[in-house]
Design a protein around this motif. Structure first.
Motif, PDB file in Angstrom:
ATOM      1  N   ALA A  77       0.971  -1.355  -0.535  1.00  0.00           N
ATOM      2  CA  ALA A  77      -0.001  -0.057   0.156  1.00  0.00           C
ATOM      3  C   ALA A  77       0.705   1.554  -0.706  1.00  0.00           C
ATOM      4  O   ALA A  77       0.694   2.666   0.298  1.00  0.00           O
ATOM      5  N   ALA A  78       2.111   1.099  -0.348  1.00  0.00           N
ATOM      6  CA  ALA A  78       3.136   2.213   0.153  1.00  0.00           C
ATOM      7  C   ALA A  78       3.204   2.940  -1.385  1.00  0.00           C
ATOM      8  O   ALA A  78       3.202   2.151  -2.207  1.00  0.00           O
ATOM      9  N   ASP A  79       3.858   4.371  -1.236  1.00  0.00           N
ATOM     10  CA  ASP A  79       3.728   4.953  -2.454  1.00  0.00           C
ATOM     11  C   ASP A  79       5.576   5.280  -2.057  1.00  0.00           C
ATOM     12  O   ASP A  79       5.293   6.732  -1.408  1.00  0.00           O
ATOM     13  N   PRO A  80       6.074   4.283  -2.387  1.00  0.00           N
ATOM     14  CA  PRO A  80       7.771   4.669  -2.277  1.00  0.00           C
ATOM     15  C   PRO A  80       8.575   6.087  -2.466  1.00  0.00           C
ATOM     16  O   PRO A  80       9.865   6.230  -2.276  1.00  0.00           O
ATOM     17  N   SER A  81       7.968   6.865  -3.010  1.00  0.00           N
ATOM     18  CA  SER A  81       8.437   8.087  -4.247  1.00  0.00           C
ATOM     19  C   SER A  81       9.898   8.727  -2.835  1.00  0.00           C
ATOM     20  O   SER A  81      10.683   9.677  -3.737  1.00  0.00           O
ATOM     21  N   SER A  82       9.186   8.715  -1.375  1.00  0.00           N
ATOM     22  CA  SER A  82       9.841   9.839  -0.745  1.00  0.00           C
ATOM     23  C   SER A  82       9.149   9.372   0.614  1.00  0.00           C
ATOM     24  O   SER A  82       7.950   9.249   1.091  1.00  0.00           O
ATOM     25  N   VAL A  83      10.038  10.024   1.926  1.00  0.00           N
ATOM     26  CA  VAL A  83      10.189  10.111   2.869  1.00  0.00           C
ATOM     27  C   VAL A  83      10.871  10.566   3.219  1.00  0.00           C
ATOM     28  O   VAL A  83      12.160  11.063   3.589  1.00  0.00           O
ATOM     29  N   LYS A  84       9.962  10.710   4.967  1.00  0.00           N
ATOM     30  CA  LYS A  84      10.507  12.531   5.470  1.00  0.00           C
ATOM     31  C   LYS A  84      10.899  12.164   6.889  1.00  0.00           C
ATOM     32  O   LYS A  84       9.178  11.772   7.556  1.00  0.00           O
ATOM     33  N   LEU A  85      11.732  12.054   7.483  1.00  0.00           N
ATOM     34  CA  LEU A  85      11.780  11.851   9.082  1.00  0.00           C
ATOM     35  C   LEU A  85      12.858  13.439   9.816  1.00  0.00           C
ATOM     36  O   LEU A  85      13.611  13.779   8.450  1.00  0.00           O
ATOM     37  N   ARG A  86      12.740  13.056  11.358  1.00  0.00           N
ATOM     38  CA  ARG A  86      13.564  13.985  11.319  1.00  0.00           C
ATOM     39  C   ARG A  86      14.313  13.406  13.322  1.00  0.00           C
ATOM     40  O   ARG A  86      14.221  12.445  13.723  1.00  0.00           O
ATOM     41  N   VAL A  87      16.030  13.435  12.614  1.00  0.00           N
ATOM     42  CA  VAL A  87      16.555  12.714  13.197  1.00  0.00           C
ATOM     43  C   VAL A  87      17.447  14.439  14.768  1.00  0.00           C
ATOM     44  O   VAL A  87      17.521  15.132  13.968  1.00  0.00           O
ATOM     45  N   ARG A  88      18.808  13.243  15.175  1.00  0.00           N
ATOM     46  CA  ARG A  88      19.704  14.195  16.186  1.00  0.00           C
ATOM     47  C   ARG A  88      20.997  13.485  15.484  1.00  0.00           C
ATOM     48  O   ARG A  88      21.567  12.565  14.537  1.00  0.00           O
ATOM     49  N   VAL A  89      22.189  14.956  14.862  1.00  0.00           N
ATOM     50  CA  VAL A  89      23.288  14.203  15.142  1.00  0.00           C
ATOM     51  C   VAL A  89      24.270  14.970  15.939  1.00  0.00           C
ATOM     52  O   VAL A  89      23.956  15.924  16.305  1.00  0.00           O
ATOM     53  N   ASN A  90      25.218  13.896  15.839  1.00  0.00           N
ATOM     54  CA  ASN A  90      25.749  14.134  16.861  1.00  0.00           C
ATOM     55  C   ASN A  90      27.333  14.868  16.945  1.00  0.00           C
ATOM     56  O   ASN A  90      28.705  15.588  17.758  1.00  0.00           O
ATOM     57  N   ASN A  91      28.275  14.443  15.908  1.00  0.00           N
ATOM     58  CA  ASN A  91      29.068  15.385  15.532  1.00  0.00           C
ATOM     59  C   ASN A  91      28.701  15.446  13.463  1.00  0.00           C
ATOM     60  O   ASN A  91      28.395  14.684  13.181  1.00  0.00           O
ATOM     61  N   TYR A  92      29.863  16.795  12.922  1.00  0.00           N
ATOM     62  CA  TYR A  92      29.887  16.825  12.163  1.00  0.00           C
ATOM     63  C   TYR A  92      29.930  15.515  11.144  1.00  0.00           C
ATOM     64  O   TYR A  92      30.963  14.798  11.764  1.00  0.00           O
ATOM     65  N   SER A  93      29.417  14.993  10.275  1.00  0.00           N
ATOM     66  CA  SER A  93      29.173  13.616   9.685  1.00  0.00           C
ATOM     67  C   SER A  93      28.920  13.077   8.365  1.00  0.00           C
ATOM     68  O   SER A  93      28.141  14.173   8.004  1.00  0.00           O
TER      69      SER A  93
END
Length: 273
Positions: free
Chosen positions: A109-125
């Motif tokens: 049932a998915a349309d996987p053309s895009s997915v958005k989320l929010r993350v934590r980043v601990n160091n320049y990476s």
């Protein structure tokens, strides 16, 4: 070992090894390209074994700020233009204490053309998106992201306040057009404590408590499942799309690493003709 099974054992593996300093202790804002490449090689082999991963600028793309305004709340968009070929996608933040941030497996049932989320980043990476196609091939996209301190950033409230209403959910639906996927935004109330945040009152570290799995379905068909870790930002927000064939509702089941489990159903807009 399959990708989904491998991810099931990674949180414990990385918590034991990376937090102890196996990889993350080497992270620094000034790391050169060769050092970052070496780190990615080690992470890649741990997650995907000896499977070949092809570099791409078309199968999967990362849209992220080059310099994050808030390292504890970094918006990420993963775009996969050839959506019918995509089985799943992983997002990896190389220099986070547990790099494997999220793994999505898309259902019928998915349309996987895009997915958005929010993350934590601990160091320049470097961050990596690795898409798996239905024929079993892996493709990677890479971006260098400037942010630091996201995994240990305090939430600005007491632990008790952060946990109030834990498991509450909302789903917002976008406009619907005949023959088009429906855009939706899932919001889950959960602090997603990383285990690296200090309680501002007791001065002790708050134990890690984070959402590990999210399963979304439309009627009796899966939209996606997601395995997550401490890199997912507090109060997770995920934007996704589904194909409105048949009848809803949208059902969401979420569970965390301390045994919490929440299940909610939401009436879906009636399919347009």
């Amino acid at each position: 070992m399959g990708l989904s099974h491998r991810h099931a054992v990674l949180p414990a593996l990385f918590a034991a090894s990376l937090l102890a300093g196996t990889l993350a202790a080497n992270a620094a804002a000034g790391d050169d390209e060769a050092t970052r490449a070496s780190r990615w090689k080690e992470i890649r082999e741990t997650i995907f074994g000896d499977r070949a991963i092809e570099r791409t600028e078309s199968v999967v793309k990362i849209d992220a700020p080059q310099r994050a305004e808030d390292a504890s709340l970094v918006p990420i968009t993963l775009t996969m233009p050839d959506k019918d070929a995509i089985k799943g996608v992983s997002f990896i933040i190389d220099d986070n204490p547990t790099p494997y941030a999220a793994h999505f497996v898309f259902g019928p049932a998915a349309d996987p053309s895009s997915v958005k989320l929010r993350v934590r980043v601990n160091n320049y990476s470097d961050v990596h998106a690795v898409a798996e196609t239905k024929d079993g091939r892996l493709y990677e996209a890479t971006q260098y992201l400037k942010a630091s301190g996201g995994c240990s950033a305090p939430m600005g409230m007491s632990d008790e306040e952060a946990m109030q209403g834990m498991g509450d959910m909302r789903v917002k639906f976008g406009e619907q057009a005949p023959g088009k996927p429906v855009q939706a935004t899932l919001m889950i109330r959960h602090p997603n404590f990383s285990g690296m945040q200090m309680n501002q009152v007791t001065r002790d570290y708050t134990p890690a408590r984070f959402i590990q799995t999210i399963a979304v379905s439309y009627g009796d068909r899966s939209v996606f499942t997601m395995d997550g870790d401490i890199s997912i930002a507090s109060n997770p927000v995920i934007n996704f799309a589904y194909i409105p064939e048949g009848k809803g509702p949208i059902k969401v089941v979420a569970s965390d690493n301390q045994g919490g489990r929440w299940e909610h159903s939401f009436p879906a807009p009636a399919p347009s003709n």
